[in-house]
Every structure is written in structure tokens, then in C-alpha cells.
Scaffold this motif. Structure first.
Motif, PDB file in Angstrom:
ATOM      1  N   LEU A   1     113.740   2.703  11.559  1.00  0.00           N
ATOM      2  CA  LEU A   1     112.620   3.657  11.621  1.00  0.00           C
ATOM      3  C   LEU A   1     111.786   3.623  10.342  1.00  0.00           C
ATOM      4  N   GLU A   2     112.465   3.430   9.219  1.00  0.00           N
ATOM      5  CA  GLU A   2     111.717   3.363   7.959  1.00  0.00           C
ATOM      6  C   GLU A   2     110.724   2.199   8.007  1.00  0.00           C
ATOM      7  N   GLU A   3     111.215   1.051   8.409  1.00  0.00           N
ATOM      8  CA  GLU A   3     110.379  -0.148   8.399  1.00  0.00           C
ATOM      9  C   GLU A   3     109.293  -0.132   9.471  1.00  0.00           C
ATOM     10  N   ASN A   4     109.582   0.508  10.581  1.00  0.00           N
ATOM     11  CA  ASN A   4     108.642   0.430  11.707  1.00  0.00           C
ATOM     12  C   ASN A   4     107.760   1.659  11.884  1.00  0.00           C
ATOM     13  N   LEU A   5     108.086   2.729  11.177  1.00  0.00           N
ATOM     14  CA  LEU A   5     107.299   3.940  11.375  1.00  0.00           C
ATOM     15  C   LEU A   5     107.077   4.731  10.083  1.00  0.00           C
ATOM     16  N   ILE A   6     108.145   5.050   9.388  1.00  0.00           N
ATOM     17  CA  ILE A   6     108.057   6.008   8.282  1.00  0.00           C
ATOM     18  C   ILE A   6     107.216   5.480   7.112  1.00  0.00           C
ATOM     19  N   ASN A   7     107.434   4.227   6.719  1.00  0.00           N
ATOM     20  CA  ASN A   7     106.675   3.689   5.580  1.00  0.00           C
ATOM     21  C   ASN A   7     105.175   3.783   5.802  1.00  0.00           C
ATOM     22  N   GLU A   8     104.729   3.307   6.934  1.00  0.00           N
ATOM     23  CA  GLU A   8     103.291   3.306   7.207  1.00  0.00           C
ATOM     24  C   GLU A   8     102.763   4.733   7.378  1.00  0.00           C
ATOM     25  N   HIS A   9     103.554   5.565   8.008  1.00  0.00           N
ATOM     26  CA  HIS A   9     103.163   6.969   8.213  1.00  0.00           C
ATOM     27  C   HIS A   9     102.941   7.660   6.858  1.00  0.00           C
ATOM     28  N   PHE A  10     103.889   7.520   5.958  1.00  0.00           N
ATOM     29  CA  PHE A  10     103.771   8.151   4.631  1.00  0.00           C
ATOM     30  C   PHE A  10     102.584   7.554   3.864  1.00  0.00           C
ATOM     31  N   ASP A  11     102.489   6.215   3.882  1.00  0.00           N
ATOM     32  CA  ASP A  11     101.399   5.566   3.137  1.00  0.00           C
ATOM     33  C   ASP A  11     100.038   6.029   3.653  1.00  0.00           C
ATOM     34  N   ASP A  12      99.895   6.114   4.959  1.00  0.00           N
ATOM     35  CA  ASP A  12      98.598   6.510   5.514  1.00  0.00           C
ATOM     36  C   ASP A  12      98.300   7.978   5.250  1.00  0.00           C
ATOM     37  N   GLU A  13      99.307   8.826   5.317  1.00  0.00           N
ATOM     38  CA  GLU A  13      99.059  10.232   4.968  1.00  0.00           C
ATOM     39  C   GLU A  13      98.556  10.321   3.533  1.00  0.00           C
ATOM     40  N   GLU A  14      99.219   9.588   2.650  1.00  0.00           N
ATOM     41  CA  GLU A  14      98.853   9.679   1.236  1.00  0.00           C
ATOM     42  C   GLU A  14      97.472   9.073   0.972  1.00  0.00           C
ATOM     43  N   LYS A  15      97.229   7.881   1.539  1.00  0.00           N
ATOM     44  CA  LYS A  15      95.966   7.184   1.211  1.00  0.00           C
ATOM     45  C   LYS A  15      94.773   7.700   2.004  1.00  0.00           C
ATOM     46  N   LEU A  16      94.999   8.034   3.275  1.00  0.00           N
ATOM     47  CA  LEU A  16      93.859   8.437   4.117  1.00  0.00           C
ATOM     48  C   LEU A  16      93.571   9.927   4.051  1.00  0.00           C
ATOM     49  N   LEU A  17      94.592  10.729   3.700  1.00  0.00           N
ATOM     50  CA  LEU A  17      94.378  12.177   3.704  1.00  0.00           C
ATOM     51  C   LEU A  17      94.543  12.820   2.315  1.00  0.00           C
ATOM     52  N   PHE A  18      95.738  12.688   1.744  1.00  0.00           N
ATOM     53  CA  PHE A  18      95.997  13.415   0.490  1.00  0.00           C
ATOM     54  C   PHE A  18      95.053  12.953  -0.624  1.00  0.00           C
ATOM     55  N   ASP A  19      94.728  11.663  -0.639  1.00  0.00           N
ATOM     56  CA  ASP A  19      93.850  11.145  -1.689  1.00  0.00           C
ATOM     57  C   ASP A  19      92.431  11.713  -1.622  1.00  0.00           C
ATOM     58  N   LEU A  20      92.087  12.348  -0.510  1.00  0.00           N
ATOM     59  CA  LEU A  20      90.742  12.916  -0.374  1.00  0.00           C
ATOM     60  C   LEU A  20      90.599  14.215  -1.171  1.00  0.00           C
ATOM     61  N   LEU A  21      91.733  14.811  -1.508  1.00  0.00           N
ATOM     62  CA  LEU A  21      91.700  16.054  -2.279  1.00  0.00           C
ATOM     63  C   LEU A  21      92.028  15.743  -3.744  1.00  0.00           C
ATOM     64  N   PRO A  22      91.652  16.654  -4.658  1.00  0.00           N
ATOM     65  CA  PRO A  22      91.917  16.386  -6.074  1.00  0.00           C
ATOM     66  C   PRO A  22      93.411  16.158  -6.338  1.00  0.00           C
ATOM     67  N   GLU A  23      93.677  15.363  -7.336  1.00  0.00           N
ATOM     68  CA  GLU A  23      95.052  14.965  -7.638  1.00  0.00           C
ATOM     69  C   GLU A  23      95.968  16.162  -7.855  1.00  0.00           C
ATOM     70  N   GLU A  24      95.382  17.251  -8.415  1.00  0.00           N
ATOM     71  CA  GLU A  24      96.217  18.403  -8.764  1.00  0.00           C
ATOM     72  C   GLU A  24      96.451  19.347  -7.578  1.00  0.00           C
ATOM     73  N   ASP A  25      95.964  18.975  -6.395  1.00  0.00           N
ATOM     74  CA  ASP A  25      96.154  19.838  -5.229  1.00  0.00           C
ATOM     75  C   ASP A  25      97.648  20.047  -4.950  1.00  0.00           C
ATOM     76  N   LYS A  26      98.049  21.316  -4.953  1.00  0.00           N
ATOM     77  CA  LYS A  26      99.480  21.635  -4.847  1.00  0.00           C
ATOM     78  C   LYS A  26     100.044  21.357  -3.458  1.00  0.00           C
ATOM     79  N   MET A  27      99.251  21.648  -2.434  1.00  0.00           N
ATOM     80  CA  MET A  27      99.728  21.460  -1.055  1.00  0.00           C
ATOM     81  C   MET A  27     100.054  19.985  -0.796  1.00  0.00           C
ATOM     82  N   CYS A  28      99.146  19.113  -1.222  1.00  0.00           N
ATOM     83  CA  CYS A  28      99.382  17.676  -1.050  1.00  0.00           C
ATOM     84  C   CYS A  28     100.467  17.202  -2.008  1.00  0.00           C
ATOM     85  N   GLY A  29     100.496  17.792  -3.186  1.00  0.00           N
ATOM     86  CA  GLY A  29     101.525  17.449  -4.171  1.00  0.00           C
ATOM     87  C   GLY A  29     102.918  17.681  -3.614  1.00  0.00           C
TER      88      GLY A  29
END
Ligand code: FE2
Ligand code: FE2
Length: 160
Positions: A49-77
Motif C-alpha cells: 500500500l505504501e508503494e502503490n498508494l500512500i507515497n503518492e497520496h502524501f506527496d500530492d497532498e503536500e505539493k498540490l495542497l499544503f504548499d499553497l498555504l504559508p509554510e508556518e500554517d499550523k493546520m498543514c504543519g
């Protein structure tokens, strides 16, 4: 008529669908522990599951969503921190072969808590903060990249 405002259920649907797989993972791990399933069988599934789902899911959440907010955003942090903890546990279980069943228990609890956090708090928060057009863009990429996950794992340690 102006286009309908995008709804979270649609914009982030591909990620929410995968959250369902994560919740199933937590359930399967707990079942496996109760059934005294062999450590390696459960570890192999976690790796799959890590290789086929979780890695890409986490990476995309971080790069496509969390990165849109300031680095110090606590919710994304918070979510980034949880991703790190989940990745750490997976490494301990799958790569370091740390034969300790409590790691599985921790992983199941953390994965479940993380999904609940994103669904109940973080995604509604992101939806409220991100501009409509940005959400549309993200939705398009997510739809293209995250097709319905087809779990082909055959070793059903959670049943027998
Ligand atoms: Fe996440
Ligand atoms: Fe997620």
C-alpha cells in the motif's frame, strides 16, 4: 448562469476515496493482530500500500495542497508531521524488520486519526481558504493522477 461553485466532495474526492482505503488498512491490521497473523504477511501488505498508494497520496497532498498555504500554517504543519510519523512507522515495520506488534497498533491508530483529521478539519479548512480557481486546478490534476485504486493484494491475512 455562473458555473456552480466547486464542492469539496468533488475537488478532493480522489483523495477522500483513498482515505477509505486507509481506513480499511487500519481495520485489516487490527483484524490481523486479533487473529495473530504472521508479522511478515502484514508487513508485506503495508509495503504494497505504501508503494502503490500512500507515497503518492502524501506527496500530492503536500505539493498540490499544503504548499499553497504559508509554510508556518499550523493546520498543514500538523498533517505534514503526521505524514512523517506514518512514514517512520512504515519504515520501522517494513524495512528495519522491527518485529514488534505494537508498531502495527500504532500505525492503525495513527492512520485512522490522520484520515479523520483531514476529512473533518483540514480539507474543509483548505476548501475555505483556497481560491475557487485554484481548487479547480487541483481537482483536475487529482482526477487525472488518482484513479480508483484497484487493490489486487491476494494474501487476506485479515480473514485467515
Ligand atoms: Fe495526509
Ligand atoms: Fe490524505
Amino acid at each position: 448562469m455562473p458555473p456552480e461553485p466547486i464542492k469539496r466532495s468533488r475537488a478532493l474526492l480522489p483523495l477522500s476515496r483513498e482515505h477509505h482505503v486507509d481506513l480499511l488498512l487500519a481495520w485489516k491490521i487490527r483484524k490481523g493482530l486479533n487473529n495473530h497473523a504472521e508479522y511478515q504477511r502484514m508487513a508485506d501488505y503495508v509495503k504494497y500500500l505504501e508503494e502503490n498508494l500512500i507515497n503518492e497520496h502524501f506527496d500530492d497532498e503536500e505539493k498540490l495542497l499544503f504548499d499553497l498555504l504559508p509554510e508556518e500554517d499550523k493546520m498543514c504543519g500538523n498533517a505534514r508531521k503526521e505524514h512523517k510519523q506514518i512514514r517512520y512507522l512504515i519504515t520501522e515495520i517494513c524495512d528495519k524488520k522491527n518485529y514488534d506488534n505494537s508498531l502495527f497498533r500504532q500505525l492503525a491508530d495513527l492512520v485512522e486519526a490522520h484520515v479523520r483529521y483531514e476529512e473533518r478539519a483540514l480539507f474543509p479548512y483548505l476548501e475555505a481558504r483556497l481560491p475557487e480557481q485554484k481548487l479547480e486546478e487541483v481537482a483536475k490534476i487529482l482526477t487525472e493522477k488518482h484513479d480508483v485504486f484497484n487493490d489486487i493484494w491476494q494474501d487476506t491475512f485479515w480473514i485467515d
